[in-house]
Design an enzyme around this catalytic site. Structure first.
Site, PDB file in Angstrom:
ATOM      1  N   ALA A   1     -32.842 -20.700 -21.304  1.00  0.00           N
ATOM      2  CA  ALA A   1     -32.459 -20.186 -22.823  1.00  0.00           C
ATOM      3  C   ALA A   1     -33.119 -21.167 -23.676  1.00  0.00           C
ATOM      4  CB  ALA A   1     -31.186 -19.720 -23.020  1.00  0.00           C
TER       5      ALA A   1
ATOM      6  N   LEU B   1     -25.855 -24.078 -22.260  1.00  0.00           N
ATOM      7  CA  LEU B   1     -26.891 -23.132 -22.642  1.00  0.00           C
ATOM      8  C   LEU B   1     -27.923 -23.270 -21.259  1.00  0.00           C
ATOM      9  CD1 LEU B   1     -27.948 -21.256 -24.869  1.00  0.00           C
ATOM     10  CD2 LEU B   1     -29.116 -22.898 -25.698  1.00  0.00           C
ATOM     11  N   ASP B   2     -28.490 -22.122 -20.634  1.00  0.00           N
ATOM     12  CA  ASP B   2     -28.893 -22.226 -19.485  1.00  0.00           C
ATOM     13  C   ASP B   2     -30.223 -22.650 -19.590  1.00  0.00           C
ATOM     14  OD1 ASP B   2     -27.132 -20.765 -17.827  1.00  0.00           O
ATOM     15  OD2 ASP B   2     -27.897 -18.864 -18.308  1.00  0.00           O
ATOM     16  N   PRO B   3     -30.882 -23.469 -18.568  1.00  0.00           N
ATOM     17  CA  PRO B   3     -32.385 -24.322 -18.800  1.00  0.00           C
ATOM     18  C   PRO B   3     -33.351 -23.146 -19.271  1.00  0.00           C
ATOM     19  CG  PRO B   3     -31.330 -25.191 -16.836  1.00  0.00           C
ATOM     20  CD  PRO B   3     -30.558 -23.926 -17.405  1.00  0.00           C
TER      21      PRO B   3
END
Length: 331
Positions: free
Chosen positions: A60, A56-58
């Site tokens: 997000a 999960l992207d930072p």
């Protein structure tokens, strides 16, 4: 054995951690990377081993399923699970990263109305072709795409098939933003979805907020926050108490935290499950096949799991009524 060697071996054993197993459904806050989150959870639980099921992207927030101990053996099954995201798209600008982090590359004064957006959505439901973002972990000639992009290289990423089961417009607060919910399969990039919708609508767009709310078989009711974990974390023992590192003592100290964990077997709900006797369980633990008994026992299955006394024991396959273990669980 010398005292020095003995002391060194003791120190190494102390660093190993607890043999705790299960799934922690972490509500990852914005700004924290997935690798950072796993390290934090591993430290909080003093776990021997940890891993996550899907980056999960930072930028997000939301669901990051983290596996501890034996649960790491079931990570592929959760990674294959259906995912649900709620995301906000800001119209009028396309960015290099397809989210707020990148530089603006294209702009438009056009803003789509609700009717135009809803008319477009069916195009993105089903099995579709999608090109991942240039700033992604996709490998190009052995290199990560984001490393090449950051180095200024022009990255050409081939499109690939992804499956989207549902895409809905949830809210359009103003002309510049729209909130969507998408249910999708493995490998789908929501950032690409925002980029492509913006191009199709002629207004360009990028992700301005992204939250993952489900990774099957887990949902929002399973969420555990960092604040909850830190509040439940046992205090460091005082000098008077000493630091008893025996498994029994650690299990007692961490009992409140361990209550947040979901049983390892929950990750395998999609597989046929068969309960076995104590004698069969003993054979399976030794890596031996067993004949499955009972009227409802499956005769054939490419993948199945067996349980003993309600606990996950092994994953394997069933052929002619015989279960052959491939992966055995110790906890």
């Amino acid at each position: 054995m010398t005292a020095t060697v003995t002391t060194e071996m003791t120190r190494q054993r102390k660093k190993k951690g607890r043999p705790v197993s299960g799934w922690l459904i972490f509500d990852k806050p914005k700004g924290m990377g997935s690798t950072e989150a796993v390290s934090k959870i591993k430290w909080l639980f003093k776990a021997e081993k940890a891993g996550h099921a899907g980056t999960l992207d930072p930028l997000a927030s939301g669901m990051l399923p983290i596996a501890l101990g034996e649960a790491t053996k079931t990570v592929p099954y959760v990674m294959d699970g259906t995912k649900i995201y709620r995301f906000e798209v800001t119209w009028g600008a396309e960015r290099s990263t397809d989210d707020l982090e990148g530089e603006v590359t294209l702009t438009s004064d056009l803003r789509p109305d609700e009717a135009a957006i809803k008319a477009l959505l069916p195009k993105y439901v089903g099995v579709i072709q999608q090109t991942p973002p240039k700033f992604s972990a996709i490998k190009i000639a052995g290199e990560r795409a984001y490393d090449l992009a950051r180095g200024g290289e022009e990255v050409e990423i081939p499109s690939r098939e992804v499956e989207i089961g549902r895409l809905e417009l949830i809210e359009q607060a103003d002309a510049a933003t729209a909130i969507f919910e998408v249910e999708c399969g493995k490998g789908t990039y929501v950032r690409s979805l925002a980029r492509d919708m913006g191009r199709d609508l002629g207004c360009y767009g990028h992700i301005s907020d992204l939250r993952r709310i489900e990774v099957a078989p887990f949902d929002e009711s399973d969420f555990v926050t960092l604040a909850e974990l830190e509040a439940a974390h046992p205090p460091v023992p005082t000098e008077e108490e000493g630091e008893d590192r025996s498994y029994e003592r650690l299990a007692e100290r961490f009992s409140v935290m361990d209550a947040f964990l979901i049983d390892t077997g929950a990750a395998l709900e999609s597989l046929p499950q068969v309960a076995v006797s104590d004698d069969q369980a003993h054979r399976i633990r030794m890596g031996n096949p067993v004949i499955l008994r009972g009227r409802d026992a499956p005769v054939e299955a490419d993948e199945a799991c067996v349980t003993a006394k309600g606990k996950l024991l092994a994953i394997g396959f069933i052929e002619k009524g015989q279960f052959q273990p491939k992966r055995v669980f110790t906890a």
